[in-house]
Design an enzyme around this catalytic site. Sequence first.
Site, PDB file in Angstrom:
ATOM      1  N   CYS A   1      19.189  51.174   4.803  1.00 13.19           N
ATOM      2  CA  CYS A   1      18.600  51.565   5.521  1.00 13.19           C
ATOM      3  C   CYS A   1      18.506  51.638   7.180  1.00 13.19           C
ATOM      4  O   CYS A   1      18.438  52.416   8.504  1.00 13.19           O
ATOM      5  CB  CYS A   1      17.095  50.659   6.116  1.00 13.19           C
ATOM      6  SG  CYS A   1      17.640  48.796   5.288  1.00 13.19           S
TER       7      CYS A   1
ATOM      8  N   GLU B   1      15.235  60.821   8.418  1.00 12.92           N
ATOM      9  CA  GLU B   1      16.519  60.163   7.277  1.00 12.92           C
ATOM     10  C   GLU B   1      17.689  60.466   5.917  1.00 12.92           C
ATOM     11  O   GLU B   1      16.668  61.117   5.500  1.00 12.92           O
ATOM     12  CB  GLU B   1      15.626  58.480   6.664  1.00 12.92           C
ATOM     13  CG  GLU B   1      17.176  58.273   6.324  1.00 12.92           C
ATOM     14  CD  GLU B   1      16.243  55.988   6.175  1.00 12.92           C
ATOM     15  OE1 GLU B   1      14.829  56.293   5.946  1.00 12.92           O
ATOM     16  OE2 GLU B   1      16.208  55.146   6.351  1.00 12.92           O
TER      17      GLU B   1
END
Length: 490
Positions: A296, A393
């Site tokens: 992440c 992302e």
Amino acid sequence: MAAVATPVARPQVRQTTCFIGGEWVPAVSGKMFETIHPATEEVICEVAEGDKADIARAVAAASEAFHNGPWATMDARDRGRLMYKLADLIEAEADELAALETWDNGKPISDSRAADIPLVIDCLRYYAGWADKIEGSTIPIRGDFLCYTRREPVGVVGQIIPWNFPALMAAWKWGPALAAGCTIVMKPAEQTPLTCLRMARLAQKAGIPDGVINVVPGYGPTAGAALVEHPDVNKIAFTGEGTTAKIIQRSALETMKRVTFELGGKSPNVIFADADLDAAVEGAHFALYFNQGQCCCAGSRLFVEDDVHDEVVERIAQRNRQFPVGDPFDPATKQGPQVDQAQFEKIMEYVDYGKQDGAQCVSGGNRIGDQGYFIEPTLFTGVTDEMRIAREEIFGPVLSVLKFSEVDELIERANNTNFGLAAAVWTRDIAKAHRFAAKVRAGTIWVNCYDVFDAAAPFGGFKESGLGRELGEAGLAAYTESKTVTVSLG
Ligand code: ADP
């Protein structure tokens, strides 16, 4: 001559059912789901597919253990002792657990051995030490009163974790919850349930009382959603995607559950021309390609000052061409497969977006082989701030390089994102580094390093990267309620 790496043997899979109230039980529905090894796509085993009925049983067990079990009345130091015992049992089985992690997730065995499992042990020991140090305060209020606060466990906690660091995410969640005296219902990710189940067995062996840790494997919209909805769950701790967190937040609102979220990022990693370039190149490579890019906090927007841009790009591309991608059970492998077909396809789509949007793919960009979810370490240059590969992302081995020439503009660009999980800066100028650390809106800033984690250092996101913090004292606080007691002395 270089030593020939010996491939590591596949471990035995021993726990594949739900763990509820200290018992290993199939799902009420009798359903099972497959978990696969992402390097070969072979089915490792079938695992019980828990859903609402299993969650209801697990929450009942956790409630019973919280309200009536020995956990609540045990001396805090003894709670800590059981946690140390769990850490010791994990340490004794570290090699086997690392191999199980590599099998289920596909990450290189060298990483699961050197990073994941040691960090699990360290996290549990760190929080074991907290168990008897959770203190309230006395407060000098007006009048003839004794006023003090107690920090009590928040209660039954639902913990929902992702597949990128399966064992470590379990430890990050169990550590503070157990130290605080909470009881747990955990739902591991459907891609990677095996190490969490094994750790639950070790918790049982360590003597952690029945019902304190319950594990229900299953899918998010069924088991996960039931956990979030359940009225007897007091808090949800979630790590995963922002879109899932928003669904959870809405549902948790109904019962006013406490929530902590650790979500995604598009973290800026900045190399100034005055940096130690050897360290910066190595660090930038690690920041993105570690764990197959499935972090992440991956340093996925690499900003490079124009004077050193071409050299940095060339050196990263060079590393990519020599990067050992392959069988994750080979100790020499540095990059394994992506976790599953869905992730693989999503990443390949982003490679296409990069090309369509006009970025230059200077290395990688292709699948490797036709079995397993392997992707070449991929590097794009000429990336601009609006491109999808600079904004969204990707969660894979795809690095976007952006050029900059001016510091103020750089900080504005670094902050031009809805995320705010992490950022890093590489420079020899200490003032520049601290200015960057102060101005960039992210929960973690690394200076001349990347991905330095410690159980004692809080981690979490600004903006849409999260809510609350994990690790450290801040992570513990999220598992406690403060109670104010006022006693008349009159
Ligand atoms: P990822 O891309 O990492 O899989 P997700 O947010 O989809 O991110 O998944 C993280 C965890 O959340 C997994 O354990 C998954 O099963 C769970 N999950 C997915 N959807 C839901 C939902 N609607 N409610 C609760 N948990 C969910």
